[in-house]
Motif scaffolding. Structure first.
Motif, PDB file in Angstrom:
ATOM      1  N   LEU A  13     -12.611  24.481 108.240  1.00 53.34           N
ATOM      2  CA  LEU A  13     -11.797  23.993 107.132  1.00 53.34           C
ATOM      3  C   LEU A  13     -12.356  24.534 105.817  1.00 53.34           C
ATOM      4  CD1 LEU A  13     -11.336  20.268 108.240  1.00 53.34           C
ATOM      5  CD2 LEU A  13      -9.687  22.135 108.462  1.00 53.34           C
ATOM      6  N   PRO A  14     -11.528  25.166 104.988  1.00 53.78           N
ATOM      7  CA  PRO A  14     -12.044  25.756 103.746  1.00 53.78           C
ATOM      8  C   PRO A  14     -12.569  24.688 102.798  1.00 53.78           C
ATOM      9  CG  PRO A  14      -9.636  25.803 103.780  1.00 53.78           C
ATOM     10  CD  PRO A  14     -10.071  25.357 105.129  1.00 53.78           C
ATOM     11  N   LEU A  15     -13.714  24.961 102.194  1.00 51.57           N
ATOM     12  CA  LEU A  15     -14.325  24.036 101.246  1.00 51.57           C
ATOM     13  C   LEU A  15     -14.120  24.476  99.806  1.00 51.57           C
ATOM     14  CD1 LEU A  15     -17.702  23.256 103.065  1.00 51.57           C
ATOM     15  CD2 LEU A  15     -15.525  22.027 103.198  1.00 51.57           C
ATOM     16  N   SER A  47      -3.849  16.480 118.608  1.00 51.06           N
ATOM     17  CA  SER A  47      -4.744  16.026 119.674  1.00 51.06           C
ATOM     18  C   SER A  47      -6.122  16.651 119.545  1.00 51.06           C
ATOM     19  CB  SER A  47      -4.140  16.378 121.039  1.00 51.06           C
ATOM     20  OG  SER A  47      -2.936  15.679 121.258  1.00 51.06           O
ATOM     21  N   ARG A  48      -6.155  17.927 119.222  1.00 51.51           N
ATOM     22  CA  ARG A  48      -7.444  18.611 119.092  1.00 51.51           C
ATOM     23  C   ARG A  48      -8.255  18.057 117.930  1.00 51.51           C
ATOM     24  NH1 ARG A  48      -5.225  24.652 119.330  1.00 51.51           N
ATOM     25  NH2 ARG A  48      -7.350  25.234 118.708  1.00 51.51           N
ATOM     26  N   GLY A  74     -13.552  21.896 112.967  1.00 47.62           N
ATOM     27  CA  GLY A  74     -13.547  23.341 112.784  1.00 47.62           C
ATOM     28  C   GLY A  74     -13.773  24.076 114.098  1.00 47.62           C
ATOM     29  N   ARG A  75     -14.717  23.588 114.908  1.00 43.31           N
ATOM     30  CA  ARG A  75     -14.969  24.236 116.202  1.00 43.31           C
ATOM     31  C   ARG A  75     -13.766  24.092 117.127  1.00 43.31           C
ATOM     32  NH1 ARG A  75     -20.056  21.815 115.378  1.00 43.31           N
ATOM     33  NH2 ARG A  75     -19.502  20.072 116.764  1.00 43.31           N
ATOM     34  N   ALA A  76     -13.141  22.911 117.121  1.00 45.17           N
ATOM     35  CA  ALA A  76     -11.999  22.672 118.003  1.00 45.17           C
ATOM     36  C   ALA A  76     -10.810  23.542 117.634  1.00 45.17           C
ATOM     37  CB  ALA A  76     -11.604  21.195 117.950  1.00 45.17           C
ATOM     38  N   GLY A 101     -19.323  16.075 106.794  1.00 45.23           N
ATOM     39  CA  GLY A 101     -19.852  15.232 107.849  1.00 45.23           C
ATOM     40  C   GLY A 101     -19.671  15.857 109.222  1.00 45.23           C
ATOM     41  N   ALA A 102     -19.988  15.066 110.246  1.00 47.70           N
ATOM     42  CA  ALA A 102     -19.911  15.567 111.615  1.00 47.70           C
ATOM     43  C   ALA A 102     -18.487  15.928 111.997  1.00 47.70           C
ATOM     44  CB  ALA A 102     -20.469  14.514 112.575  1.00 47.70           C
ATOM     45  N   ALA A 103     -17.523  15.186 111.474  1.00 48.94           N
ATOM     46  CA  ALA A 103     -16.130  15.440 111.838  1.00 48.94           C
ATOM     47  C   ALA A 103     -15.673  16.812 111.380  1.00 48.94           C
ATOM     48  CB  ALA A 103     -15.228  14.363 111.249  1.00 48.94           C
ATOM     49  N   GLY A 104     -16.090  17.214 110.200  1.00 46.61           N
ATOM     50  CA  GLY A 104     -15.669  18.504 109.675  1.00 46.61           C
ATOM     51  C   GLY A 104     -16.107  19.650 110.565  1.00 46.61           C
ATOM     52  N   ASP A 105     -17.356  19.646 110.990  1.00 45.70           N
ATOM     53  CA  ASP A 105     -17.861  20.708 111.862  1.00 45.70           C
ATOM     54  C   ASP A 105     -17.165  20.677 113.217  1.00 45.70           C
ATOM     55  OD1 ASP A 105     -19.612  21.608 109.931  1.00 45.70           O
ATOM     56  OD2 ASP A 105     -21.285  20.383 110.660  1.00 45.70           O
ATOM     57  N   ALA A 106     -16.995  19.473 113.759  1.00 44.43           N
ATOM     58  CA  ALA A 106     -16.386  19.350 115.082  1.00 44.43           C
ATOM     59  C   ALA A 106     -14.930  19.805 115.078  1.00 44.43           C
ATOM     60  CB  ALA A 106     -16.489  17.905 115.570  1.00 44.43           C
TER      61      ALA A 106
END
Length: 206
Positions: free
Chosen positions: A61-63, A98-99, A54-56, A47-52
């Motif tokens: 995150l390994p799948l 926090s990130r 990872g960027r932060a 979902g959107a959280a995973g990509d966000a």
């Protein structure tokens, strides 16, 4: 920030671990890596959280099951389809949390600081896999458990998270609950006697 003024779970065993390392003539190295930041993260990686997140973090995150992704700042271990363990330097847990939370925004995410639950043993050297094989049921051959792999398993009947480090010669991280760290250190020292020609197993201080 981790209170490094407190004793680490294996501070009393540091001399014995160092003696085993010296006595092995380079065959094995045993040491504690205390106070590493550790965060358990659960979210929908697709979902959107995973990509966000990872960027932060600067690390996707390994799948792939039982794999590790590492940057200079942190390491992400796959624990399940929606669960990871983030490992960072001592004192980094609040910044990492926090990130993750800020990046996830309103997306569902669970972040739990588990830094105090575990300590980490470093096991390296050319006979490190042989030492682990004394009490771990995993196939530890480099083709099956090579660099960049991790697994939740048991070692000497103790639950651990085992990480095969990806730097040359870096060996393994053995993440163990603090309450079992003393037992596991004793088990490793006993198993290491096969690879240590000199006597380092002086009676443990009482």
């Amino acid at each position: 920030m981790a209170d490094t003024a407190l004793s680490s779970p294996l501070s009393h065993a540091a001399d014995r671990l160092a003696a085993a390392t010296r006595g092995s003539g380079g065959a094995v190295r045993l040491a504690e890596l205390p106070f590493l930041a550790q965060l358990n993260v659960r979210l929908d990686a697709k979902g959107a959280a995973g990509d966000a997140v990872g960027r932060a973090l600067g690390v996707q995150l390994p799948l792939e099951p039982n794999t590790v992704v590492r940057t200079e700042e942190s390491t992400a271990l796959w624990l399940g389809p929606d669960e990871w363990l983030l490992v960072g330097p001592p004192g980094a847990q609040h910044d990492l949390e926090s990130r993750v939370r800020e990046a996830a925004g309103d997306e569902p995410v669970s972040v739990t600081d588990v830094s105090a639950q575990r300590t980490t043993l470093l096991l390296s050297g050319p006979r490190a896999r042989d030492l682990l094989a004394h009490g771990c049921a995993l196939d530890l051959h480099p083709r099956a458990f090579g660099p960049g792999r991790c697994a939740q398993t048991t070692l000497g009947r103790t639950q651990i998270v085992l990480v095969s480090r990806d730097e040359p010669g870096a060996g393994f991280w053995v993440l163990v609950r603090s309450s079992f760290a003393d037992y596991l250190a004793d088990w490793l020292l006993d198993a290491a006697t096969e690879h240590v020609p000199t006597s380092f197993t002086a009676e443990r201080p009482r």
